[in-house]
Scaffold this active site. Sequence first.
Site, PDB file in Angstrom:
ATOM      1  N   ARG A 178      39.311  34.750  41.402  1.00 39.05           N
ATOM      2  CA  ARG A 178      39.706  35.858  40.510  1.00 39.05           C
ATOM      3  C   ARG A 178      41.180  35.785  40.133  1.00 39.05           C
ATOM      4  O   ARG A 178      41.853  36.806  40.017  1.00 39.05           O
ATOM      5  CB  ARG A 178      39.396  37.223  41.136  1.00 39.05           C
ATOM      6  CG  ARG A 178      37.958  37.443  41.496  1.00 39.05           C
ATOM      7  CD  ARG A 178      37.034  37.604  40.287  1.00 39.05           C
ATOM      8  NE  ARG A 178      35.645  37.507  40.725  1.00 39.05           N
ATOM      9  CZ  ARG A 178      34.940  36.367  40.692  1.00 39.05           C
ATOM     10  NH1 ARG A 178      35.452  35.257  40.203  1.00 39.05           N
ATOM     11  NH2 ARG A 178      33.696  36.341  41.111  1.00 39.05           N
ATOM     12  N   SER A 228      34.215  45.649  41.372  1.00 34.11           N
ATOM     13  CA  SER A 228      34.527  45.426  42.787  1.00 34.11           C
ATOM     14  C   SER A 228      36.014  45.621  43.026  1.00 34.11           C
ATOM     15  O   SER A 228      36.842  45.039  42.329  1.00 34.11           O
ATOM     16  CB  SER A 228      34.145  44.006  43.198  1.00 34.11           C
ATOM     17  OG  SER A 228      32.745  43.888  43.176  1.00 34.11           O
ATOM     18  N   GLU A 298      40.945  43.078  44.349  1.00 33.32           N
ATOM     19  CA  GLU A 298      40.620  42.233  43.196  1.00 33.32           C
ATOM     20  C   GLU A 298      41.169  42.911  41.933  1.00 33.32           C
ATOM     21  O   GLU A 298      41.629  42.249  41.019  1.00 33.32           O
ATOM     22  CB  GLU A 298      39.087  42.115  43.115  1.00 33.32           C
ATOM     23  CG  GLU A 298      38.600  41.329  41.934  1.00 33.32           C
ATOM     24  CD  GLU A 298      37.095  41.068  41.993  1.00 33.32           C
ATOM     25  OE1 GLU A 298      36.530  40.860  43.089  1.00 33.32           O
ATOM     26  OE2 GLU A 298      36.488  41.074  40.905  1.00 33.32           O
TER      27      GLU A 298
HETATM   28  C1  LIG Z   1      31.263  48.183  36.124  1.00 37.10           C
HETATM   29  C2  LIG Z   1      32.142  46.960  36.216  1.00 37.10           C
HETATM   30  C3  LIG Z   1      31.614  45.781  36.708  1.00 37.10           C
HETATM   31  C4  LIG Z   1      32.427  44.643  36.825  1.00 37.10           C
HETATM   32  N1  LIG Z   1      31.872  43.486  37.307  1.00 37.10           N
HETATM   33  C5  LIG Z   1      32.651  42.390  37.417  1.00 37.10           C
HETATM   34  C6  LIG Z   1      32.079  41.150  37.899  1.00 37.10           C
HETATM   35  O1  LIG Z   1      30.884  41.042  38.175  1.00 37.10           O
HETATM   36  N2  LIG Z   1      32.919  40.079  38.028  1.00 37.10           N
HETATM   37  C7  LIG Z   1      34.242  40.151  37.700  1.00 37.10           C
HETATM   38  O2  LIG Z   1      34.959  39.135  37.830  1.00 37.10           O
HETATM   39  N3  LIG Z   1      34.790  41.303  37.238  1.00 37.10           N
HETATM   40  C8  LIG Z   1      34.036  42.408  37.089  1.00 37.10           C
HETATM   41  N4  LIG Z   1      34.585  43.585  36.615  1.00 37.10           N
HETATM   42  C9  LIG Z   1      36.053  43.642  36.354  1.00 37.10           C
HETATM   43  C10 LIG Z   1      36.477  43.310  34.912  1.00 37.10           C
HETATM   44  O3  LIG Z   1      35.482  43.693  33.985  1.00 37.10           O
HETATM   45  C11 LIG Z   1      36.813  41.821  34.736  1.00 37.10           C
HETATM   46  O4  LIG Z   1      37.826  41.395  35.613  1.00 37.10           O
HETATM   47  C12 LIG Z   1      37.248  41.522  33.284  1.00 37.10           C
HETATM   48  O5  LIG Z   1      37.239  40.140  33.098  1.00 37.10           O
HETATM   49  C13 LIG Z   1      38.629  42.078  32.931  1.00 37.10           C
HETATM   50  O6  LIG Z   1      38.808  41.916  31.538  1.00 37.10           O
HETATM   51  P1  LIG Z   1      39.672  42.929  30.684  1.00 37.10           P
HETATM   52  O7  LIG Z   1      39.733  42.436  29.300  1.00 37.10           O
HETATM   53  O8  LIG Z   1      39.147  44.320  30.867  1.00 37.10           O
HETATM   54  O9  LIG Z   1      41.085  42.759  31.395  1.00 37.10           O
HETATM   55  P2  LIG Z   1      42.146  43.896  31.755  1.00 37.10           P
HETATM   56  O10 LIG Z   1      41.552  44.805  32.777  1.00 37.10           O
HETATM   57  O11 LIG Z   1      42.695  44.500  30.540  1.00 37.10           O
HETATM   58  O12 LIG Z   1      43.279  43.007  32.458  1.00 37.10           O
HETATM   59  C14 LIG Z   1      43.039  42.355  33.683  1.00 37.10           C
HETATM   60  C15 LIG Z   1      44.219  41.420  33.971  1.00 37.10           C
HETATM   61  O13 LIG Z   1      44.238  40.389  32.994  1.00 37.10           O
HETATM   62  C16 LIG Z   1      45.492  40.371  32.303  1.00 37.10           C
HETATM   63  N5  LIG Z   1      45.204  40.068  30.892  1.00 37.10           N
HETATM   64  C17 LIG Z   1      44.293  40.667  30.091  1.00 37.10           C
HETATM   65  N6  LIG Z   1      44.280  40.099  28.883  1.00 37.10           N
HETATM   66  C18 LIG Z   1      45.227  39.141  28.895  1.00 37.10           C
HETATM   67  C19 LIG Z   1      45.729  38.210  27.932  1.00 37.10           C
HETATM   68  N7  LIG Z   1      45.236  38.128  26.685  1.00 37.10           N
HETATM   69  N8  LIG Z   1      46.738  37.380  28.301  1.00 37.10           N
HETATM   70  C20 LIG Z   1      47.252  37.419  29.553  1.00 37.10           C
HETATM   71  N9  LIG Z   1      46.827  38.262  30.512  1.00 37.10           N
HETATM   72  C21 LIG Z   1      45.827  39.116  30.181  1.00 37.10           C
HETATM   73  C22 LIG Z   1      46.081  41.763  32.503  1.00 37.10           C
HETATM   74  O14 LIG Z   1      47.502  41.718  32.456  1.00 37.10           O
HETATM   75  C23 LIG Z   1      45.564  42.124  33.886  1.00 37.10           C
HETATM   76  O15 LIG Z   1      46.409  41.561  34.890  1.00 37.10           O
HETATM   77  C24 LIG Z   1      33.789  44.725  36.449  1.00 37.10           C
HETATM   78  C25 LIG Z   1      34.317  45.919  35.946  1.00 37.10           C
HETATM   79  C26 LIG Z   1      33.499  47.023  35.800  1.00 37.10           C
HETATM   80  C27 LIG Z   1      34.085  48.285  35.236  1.00 37.10           C
END
Ligand SMILES: Cc1cc2nc3c(=O)[nH]c(=O)nc-3n(C[C@H](O)[C@H](O)[C@H](O)COP(=O)(O)OP(=O)(O)OC[C@H]3O[C@@H](n4cnc5c(N)ncnc54)[C@H](O)[C@@H]3O)c2cc1C
Length: 306
Positions: A178, A228, A298
């Site tokens: 992650r 998670s 995470e």
């Molecule tokens: C119900 C639910 C279930 C989930 N299940 C999973 C799962 O099964 N597996 C899993 O891995 N995750 C899971 N997640 C967590 C999350 O959805 C993932 O980690 C997702 O990939 C985050 O993407 P985001 O665009 O929302 O990133 P954000 O939450 O906006 O950012 C996350 C991190 O990435 C960085 N970031 C975002 N975009 C960029 C960019 N363009 N350039 C540089 N840095 C950037 C941010 O600075 C931050 O540190 C879940 C979340 C929820 C709510």
Amino acid sequence: MKLAVNLENMLNNLGTLKTNEPLKKYTSFKTGGPAEYMIWPKDRSALKDIILICGDNSIDLTVLGGCSNLLVSDAGIKGIVVMMNSFHSKADIKLTEEGTVYSDSGVDKKDFLKFCVDSGFQGMEFIAGIFGCVGGGIAMNAGTADGAFAEILQSIEYMNSKGEIINKPVSSDMFGYRKLQMPGCSIILGGYFKLEKADNTVNIQSRINDILKERKSKHPLNYPSAGSVFKNPDGYSSWKLVDEAGLKGKSIGGARVSDLHTNFIINNSGATSEDILNLINEIKEVILNKYNIKMETEIRVLGDFF
Ligand SMILES: Cc1cc2nc3c(=O)[nH]c(=O)nc-3n(C[C@H](O)[C@H](O)[C@H](O)COP(=O)(O)OP(=O)(O)OC[C@H]3O[C@@H](n4cnc5c(N)ncnc54)[C@H](O)[C@@H]3O)c2cc1C
């Protein structure tokens, strides 16, 4: 922090700018205080200008995507928050001549998945049910037991602190559990994905439907959460540790350990980010005392707490 009028005017010309914008409107936890400045850059040249303005004026820059993996302080985030969701207002996704899929970082994972299925690919099914944008998935090396972004990425396109665009081939040492290791202040613009051709896309879609059904039965999707909360410590499963420690249903303020999945903390009703962090710290302490295991989050914790 109040930016000088000339800087604020400059930002206004570089995209859609909001001041003191509550982050709880965007985070999947539905918590978090205001972003002093929040901007959706209008294009790459504008993004470069924003990076340079921050660098030249020592302004903090935070990059966010779909905000589905964040715990943002109730005090909010200082400086400029750059929103990469729906970057360029219409995020691009396409097949390249080399047979890879190129996706802008702002593409929603659901749309990425649909594009890949429609284009006859397989190997990306693990993304089903993971929230947020492609860029956030790359930055987090998001995934499940069935796969992770690192396994399907060929190269990452990013902008560095000088505003230069770099296409970096992916190597295994760039990713961890992650996490992605990139030079400081790298904004992911997009990624090239190398996927296998599927024999039958109907089977791929049905696999995706099964994954979504299973996740719906195991995850508390009716409540705000960030998925998670803890990484699995080596050789252990976080949900089992939390469950066996008797913490199922444990609540602080409006934050509660989910009864359905004990590695999820849910915003049960009007939780603050402080409630959630207090609950996280309590879980860490109990598990350290009981099993001598250090739990690591995470989810990304942003802004100042306490
Ligand atoms: C119900 C639910 C279930 C989930 N299940 C999973 C799962 O099964 N597996 C899993 O891995 N995750 C899971 N997640 C967590 C999350 O959805 C993932 O980690 C997702 O990939 C985050 O993407 P985001 O665009 O929302 O990133 P954000 O939450 O906006 O950012 C996350 C991190 O990435 C960085 N970031 C975002 N975009 C960029 C960019 N363009 N350039 C540089 N840095 C950037 C941010 O600075 C931050 O540190 C879940 C979340 C929820 C709510």
